[in-house]
Design an enzyme around this catalytic site. Structure first.
Site, PDB file in Angstrom:
ATOM      1  N   ASP A   1      34.024  33.957  31.602  1.00 27.60           N
ATOM      2  CA  ASP A   1      33.473  33.934  33.020  1.00 27.60           C
ATOM      3  C   ASP A   1      31.702  34.157  32.515  1.00 27.60           C
ATOM      4  O   ASP A   1      31.421  34.796  31.919  1.00 27.60           O
ATOM      5  CB  ASP A   1      33.777  35.456  33.415  1.00 27.60           C
TER       6      ASP A   1
ATOM      7  N   SER B   1      33.454  40.032  42.502  1.00 30.16           N
ATOM      8  CA  SER B   1      32.293  38.951  42.382  1.00 30.16           C
ATOM      9  C   SER B   1      30.982  39.386  43.244  1.00 30.16           C
ATOM     10  O   SER B   1      30.420  40.502  43.089  1.00 30.16           O
ATOM     11  CB  SER B   1      32.670  37.553  42.571  1.00 30.16           C
TER      12      SER B   1
ATOM     13  N   HIS C   1      37.027  34.234  35.886  1.00 30.62           N
ATOM     14  CA  HIS C   1      36.653  34.728  37.090  1.00 30.62           C
ATOM     15  C   HIS C   1      37.534  34.458  38.170  1.00 30.62           C
ATOM     16  O   HIS C   1      38.171  33.389  38.421  1.00 30.62           O
ATOM     17  CB  HIS C   1      35.272  34.046  37.685  1.00 30.62           C
TER      18      HIS C   1
END
Length: 359
Positions: free
Chosen positions: A302, A202, A332
């Site tokens: 996501d 991320s 995610h």
């Protein structure tokens, strides 16, 4: 601290219960998991894995589960707690807490070795997720252990400075300093300075890409700095100036939400003009050439799906050897959920295979 000695962390009673419940539920037959998950939305012709849908239903039922609604310190504690609940503590040979010097002071780090008496075949400098606002060494512990043990590599987890106390460009500055330090230290660990990898999830995936860009630029300017041997970026943030269709399609209900992303960006990049800076939004860079080989893992459900795929395409078109792995039925953060069922482990194993092919 030795591998057999777990860090002394007190977990809330509800977290202990939640971890136990998830452990039991993850072993149920898929049909039972599907009934617990309830109706699963169909997107791009598929649904999330039933075990993922089941975990989401439980997570979404928790009061105040959205980080952006909490006081900052409580949100930071919660992401660590969730990482512990969903993760698994893979045993490794040795764990040591360190400090990495940077031009702005030292940052904490943690080194994982696959064997008690020696390093792995390479060192992976790993940057945690959390929107540049949350996360740290504890939230990244399970994925770092997994990669260390399964890929037979040393992992150096970096606790870079967080916003809003330290907004952009503090995080990428710390990431570059950590890479330089790892290159310098690697020979003393028994690893060649040209065997340093970059990785993260991320926000950490963003820092992986941005650090590779900055190392390339430093090399072009004449600095004697080895290029990363490989990059592993899981569901990276690549464009903080625009919202793709995925922001609307997966706005809520799939762990990371659109509101959370807006909250993160506002704190990391309070000056809107910085959001188009390639060191914040690498998808917007004019030049993505000479960044080297990479593995890009993208989640199907996501808000960051489309920008992750778009970055992978642009990096390939620029001539880089890039493998884009779309996990169409995942959400995610799957790399931090190795303690729940089989699908997160299977997805993460693909990155391990990619690393092994490069060693």
């Amino acid at each position: 601290m030795p591998a057999a000695e777990e860090a002394t962390v007190k977990h809330a009673p509800l977290d202990v219960v939640a971890k136990g419940v998830l452990s039991v539920l993850s072993r149920l037959p898929e049909g039972v998991q599907r009934r617990i998950a309830g109706d699963l939305a169909v997107e791009h012709g598929t649904t999330v894995h039933p075990e993922v849908g089941m975990a989401l239903r439980l997570l979404n039922a928790v009061p105040a589960s959205s980080f952006e609604t909490l006081p900052l310190e409580q949100a930071r504690a919660q992401i660590d707690a969730e990482a512990w609940v969903f993760g698994k503590r893979t045993e490794v040979g040795r764990v040591e807490d360190l400090s990495i010097p940077t031009p702005e002071g030292s940052v904490p780090a943690r080194r994982y070795d696959p064997r008690e008496d020696g390093p792995g075949r390479a060192v992976l400098v790993y940057f945690h997720g959390g929107g540049f606002v949350l996360g740290g060494l504890e939230s990244a512990d399970s994925v770092c252990r997994f990669l260390c043990a399964r890929a037979n590599i040393t992992v150096l987890a970096v606790d870079y400075r967080l916003a809003p106390e330290h907004p952009f460009p503090a995080a990428p500055d710390d990431a570059l300093a950590a890479y330089r330090w790892a290159v310098q230290q690697a020979p003393g660990w028994g690893i060649g300075p040209d065997r340093v990898l970059l990785g993260g999830d991320s926000a950490g995936g963003n820092l992986t890409i941005v650090t590779a860009m900055r190392v390339r630029d430093a090399r072009r300017a004449g600095e004697d700095l080895p290029a990363p041997m490989f990059q592993v970026a899981f569901f990276p943030v690549t464009d903080m100036a625009h919202e793709s269709d995925s922001y609307e399609r997966f706005a809520d209900g799939y762990f990371l939400t659109r509101d959370q992303m807006r909250w993160y960006i506002a704190r990391y990049l309070p000056d809107a003009a910085d959001r188009t800076d390639p060191h914040a939004s690498p998808l917007l860079a004019d030049d993505l050439g000479d960044l080297g080989p990479a593995y890009i893992g993208v989640s199907g459900f996501d808000p960051l799906r489309e920008e992750g795929l778009a970055y992978g395409r642009r990096a390939q078109e620029a001539g880089n050897d890039v493998e884009v792995d779309l996990e169409p039925r995942h959400i995610h953060g799957y790399v931090n959920a190795t303690g729940v069922g089989k699908t997160s482990v299977a997805a993460l194993e693909k990155s391990v295979d990619a690393i092994r092919r490069r060693l």
